[in-house]
Design a protein around this motif. Sequence first.
Motif, PDB file in Angstrom:
ATOM      1  N   ARG A   1     -35.096  36.200  16.278  1.00 36.77           N
ATOM      2  CA  ARG A   1     -36.159  35.938  15.307  1.00 36.77           C
ATOM      3  C   ARG A   1     -36.398  37.153  14.417  1.00 36.77           C
ATOM      4  NH1 ARG A   1     -40.820  32.360  18.558  1.00 36.77           N
ATOM      5  NH2 ARG A   1     -39.474  30.542  18.902  1.00 36.77           N
ATOM      6  N   ALA A   2     -36.463  38.321  15.027  1.00 35.50           N
ATOM      7  CA  ALA A   2     -36.681  39.537  14.248  1.00 35.50           C
ATOM      8  C   ALA A   2     -35.565  39.733  13.229  1.00 35.50           C
ATOM      9  CB  ALA A   2     -36.769  40.740  15.178  1.00 35.50           C
ATOM     10  N   GLY A   3     -34.340  39.396  13.620  1.00 36.73           N
ATOM     11  CA  GLY A   3     -33.188  39.586  12.746  1.00 36.73           C
ATOM     12  C   GLY A   3     -33.251  38.813  11.450  1.00 36.73           C
ATOM     13  N   ARG A   4     -34.065  37.772  11.386  1.00 38.85           N
ATOM     14  CA  ARG A   4     -34.153  36.978  10.156  1.00 38.85           C
ATOM     15  C   ARG A   4     -34.822  37.757   9.028  1.00 38.85           C
ATOM     16  NH1 ARG A   4     -30.235  34.156  11.412  1.00 38.85           N
ATOM     17  NH2 ARG A   4     -30.665  32.476   9.961  1.00 38.85           N
ATOM     18  N   ALA A   5     -35.511  38.854   9.372  1.00 40.04           N
ATOM     19  CA  ALA A   5     -36.164  39.673   8.343  1.00 40.04           C
ATOM     20  C   ALA A   5     -35.189  40.648   7.695  1.00 40.04           C
ATOM     21  CB  ALA A   5     -37.334  40.443   8.954  1.00 40.04           C
ATOM     22  N   GLY A   6     -33.989  40.792   8.251  1.00 39.41           N
ATOM     23  CA  GLY A   6     -33.045  41.778   7.743  1.00 39.41           C
ATOM     24  C   GLY A   6     -31.812  41.184   7.120  1.00 39.41           C
ATOM     25  N   ARG A   7     -31.893  39.970   6.633  1.00 40.90           N
ATOM     26  CA  ARG A   7     -30.710  39.312   6.088  1.00 40.90           C
ATOM     27  C   ARG A   7     -30.307  39.854   4.719  1.00 40.90           C
ATOM     28  NH1 ARG A   7     -28.655  34.715   8.559  1.00 40.90           N
ATOM     29  NH2 ARG A   7     -26.960  35.209   7.128  1.00 40.90           N
ATOM     30  N   GLU A   8     -31.304  40.189   3.874  1.00 43.01           N
ATOM     31  CA  GLU A   8     -30.995  40.582   2.498  1.00 43.01           C
ATOM     32  C   GLU A   8     -31.419  42.008   2.157  1.00 43.01           C
ATOM     33  OE1 GLU A   8     -31.327  36.138   0.503  1.00 43.01           O
ATOM     34  OE2 GLU A   8     -33.083  37.427   0.509  1.00 43.01           O
ATOM     35  N   SER A   9     -32.362  42.537   2.902  1.00 41.86           N
ATOM     36  CA  SER A   9     -32.832  43.905   2.674  1.00 41.86           C
ATOM     37  C   SER A   9     -33.591  44.343   3.914  1.00 41.86           C
ATOM     38  CB  SER A   9     -33.739  43.966   1.439  1.00 41.86           C
ATOM     39  OG  SER A   9     -34.906  43.185   1.653  1.00 41.86           O
ATOM     40  N   SER A  10     -34.099  45.569   3.905  1.00 35.56           N
ATOM     41  CA  SER A  10     -34.897  46.006   5.049  1.00 35.56           C
ATOM     42  C   SER A  10     -36.120  45.114   5.177  1.00 35.56           C
ATOM     43  CB  SER A  10     -35.322  47.466   4.867  1.00 35.56           C
ATOM     44  OG  SER A  10     -36.075  47.602   3.675  1.00 35.56           O
ATOM     45  N   GLY A  11     -36.572  44.911   6.413  1.00 34.76           N
ATOM     46  CA  GLY A  11     -37.676  43.983   6.634  1.00 34.76           C
ATOM     47  C   GLY A  11     -38.590  44.421   7.759  1.00 34.76           C
ATOM     48  N   PHE A  12     -39.530  43.527   8.066  1.00 36.99           N
ATOM     49  CA  PHE A  12     -40.546  43.813   9.071  1.00 36.99           C
ATOM     50  C   PHE A  12     -40.722  42.595   9.972  1.00 36.99           C
ATOM     51  CE2 PHE A  12     -41.401  46.011   5.140  1.00 36.99           C
ATOM     52  CZ  PHE A  12     -41.650  47.322   5.530  1.00 36.99           C
ATOM     53  N   CYS A  13     -40.910  42.861  11.253  1.00 32.66           N
ATOM     54  CA  CYS A  13     -41.194  41.783  12.201  1.00 32.66           C
ATOM     55  C   CYS A  13     -42.487  42.115  12.935  1.00 32.66           C
ATOM     56  CB  CYS A  13     -40.052  41.623  13.207  1.00 32.66           C
ATOM     57  SG  CYS A  13     -40.402  40.413  14.512  1.00 32.66           S
TER      58      CYS A  13
END
Length: 690
Positions: free
Chosen positions: A386-398
């Motif tokens: 689930r957390a990995g879905r925030a990092g598909r296109e750029s840096s992200g946050f979970c």
Amino acid sequence: MDSKYNFVVGKMFSKFPTKKSTTFVNFSSSPKKPRLDQGPTKVTQPGPGTLLQHRKFLPVYGVRNRLISEILKHPTVIIIGETGSGKTTQIPQFMHEVRLARDGIIGITQPRRVAAITLAQRVSQEMNSDLGATVGYSVRFEDVTSERTKLKYLTDGMLLREAMLDVLLMSYSIIVLDEAHERTVHTDVLFGIVKQAQALRKEKHLKPLKIVVMSATMDVDHFSDYFGNARILYLEGRQHPIQVFHAVQTQDDYVFSCLVTIFQIHRDAPANHDILVFLTGQEEIEAMAHSIRLIAKDLEGTYPCLKVYPLYSSLPSHQQLDVFRSTPQGARKVVLSTNIAETSVTISGIKYVIDSGMVKVRTHHPGTGLDILKVQRISQAQAWQRAGRAGRESSGFCYRVYTRQEFNTMLKNSIPEIQRCNLTNVVLQLLALKIDTLTFDFMDMPPRESVNGALWQLKQLGAIDTAEGTKLTKLGHRMALLPLDPRFSKILLSAEVYGCLEEILSIVALLSSESVFIIPPSKREQAVVAHGKFVSSSGDHITLLNIYRSFSTVTQKKQWCHENFLNVRNLQYASEVRSQLAELCQRCKLRISSCGQNMDQVRKCLVTGLFMNIAELQRERQYLTVESRQTVAIHPSSVLYGSQPHCVLFTEVVQTGRCYLRQVTEVDPEWLSDIVPEYMRHHRLLTCAR
């Protein structure tokens, strides 16, 4: 913003101080597990351009030749591809471009219909082909393929049904088992079926069958051993840094905590930074969507426009597509999804993930014979997915609305569905394939008690004759042809005898869909009054029939559903399912008939498949299930709640603190003795005794 939504992130969440908060997946290499990478290439985002340019940007594109070489050399290959590598869309195209499948089809299985449809649509665009031509898909009640189809995305359940007609799967040259880590019951059965087809074709000197197993994460050695020490390939992905935050304190209400976090992000984050929220089911999603829209309306002009999109498996295809469209400039998209978005689909624009830490899981208890649908904690593997879905296109946050301590107590991996579900349908399909369930080559053997329970239930339904060594009866073969729970298949096939096939088609179609009722918290009384127009004193199944009959006669369906607080999406889906079931009934040469207003015929027909789901009212004013002697109660959502009829049948049991019966209908105890006399000789009713 209202103060009750104005939480300070620093007080509610703490950063997860591990390597995974910045670098998500790190695969190592070994002689057995070669790593396919492109060297230290700097990754930059693609600008506007052609689909080919976007394909070339994907990490998998740079290792195309090496991948093809490995697949050519080995009959079975396991590919571990990091999230965002492009494995699901690109590898099938690579194999097609070099004619690796020759004259056969490349079949790519998916655990869910949403993924199969959206992936086929994407690949057909990339190949500049009409959907249903070179690229197509096949899901339950919908087949968009043709004789020209070479890349076929399909649910694992549909490939299993094809195996019932051809155990060697001769139309396929390559089968790609994607998202293998999810370990759905159909996927686990497919592992054995495809492995057997590969071996039989080699033994009979037929054209070979290649197997490609793909996943983002899984127990690779377990898979490799099962597939005969298969080659394992690691593929680098395009995972960007992700900051993971945990709740500082245990949250009493995870739904409200998710809602609070959405508006905290909405207040602080720039526009076009979209949010993905993981929830447990349709009702929860629709309720939160309503709350978000109400709050967002009060914030118009102060913050970016907020667009809310639900995502769950029974959502009609044309509405699923809304989730994948780009967010308008200056706005923000909030996607409320079940675990369908963990790995199966990719949604562009997601910068933030909010993880409730919960999932709705169906668990079968062979000892009681009950299916318990309950909300429970996810596994650590699911949390990282689930957390990995925030990092598909750029840096992200979970943002996880559970503490780090709660994360540490989660199971490392999810329990395979085949070890916790009702196996009746699986056993029926295996018997249709002339496979002995007790000796079948499962990757992880299901409990013997579950297999025996499934055989017993099929015997009660008349699908098997144990006197002939667990062989399917004529009725069993007909039941196996229908893509339904065996109980519903039996009801549908019995409807001709009771002269009510039209009515049963509608009821079974609605039971195959999600709930059609909408009860907004702010308009509860109006919704109850509107639903009251359709209520039948006989129970929920006839109430559903009344709703469908009215729905099918109106022209302005959307407006009518809005006025009656009914879900137009689910009713339209049920209508599509009903049409497909009607076609299957015609193929089975069932006579279409209607009982008009004689609802006793419908209720008697329901007994033919649900007689093992009977509960009787006791002197203490509680219900006891006849089969397992479990204490249960009628769910408050039922139209029979509070009326306490002596004897009822039900569709399922849901455990939320106590066991509740859902989809309940009153039946006459004397019908049971007439319809299923053998069963009732062993299950005496107190009502009959009196």
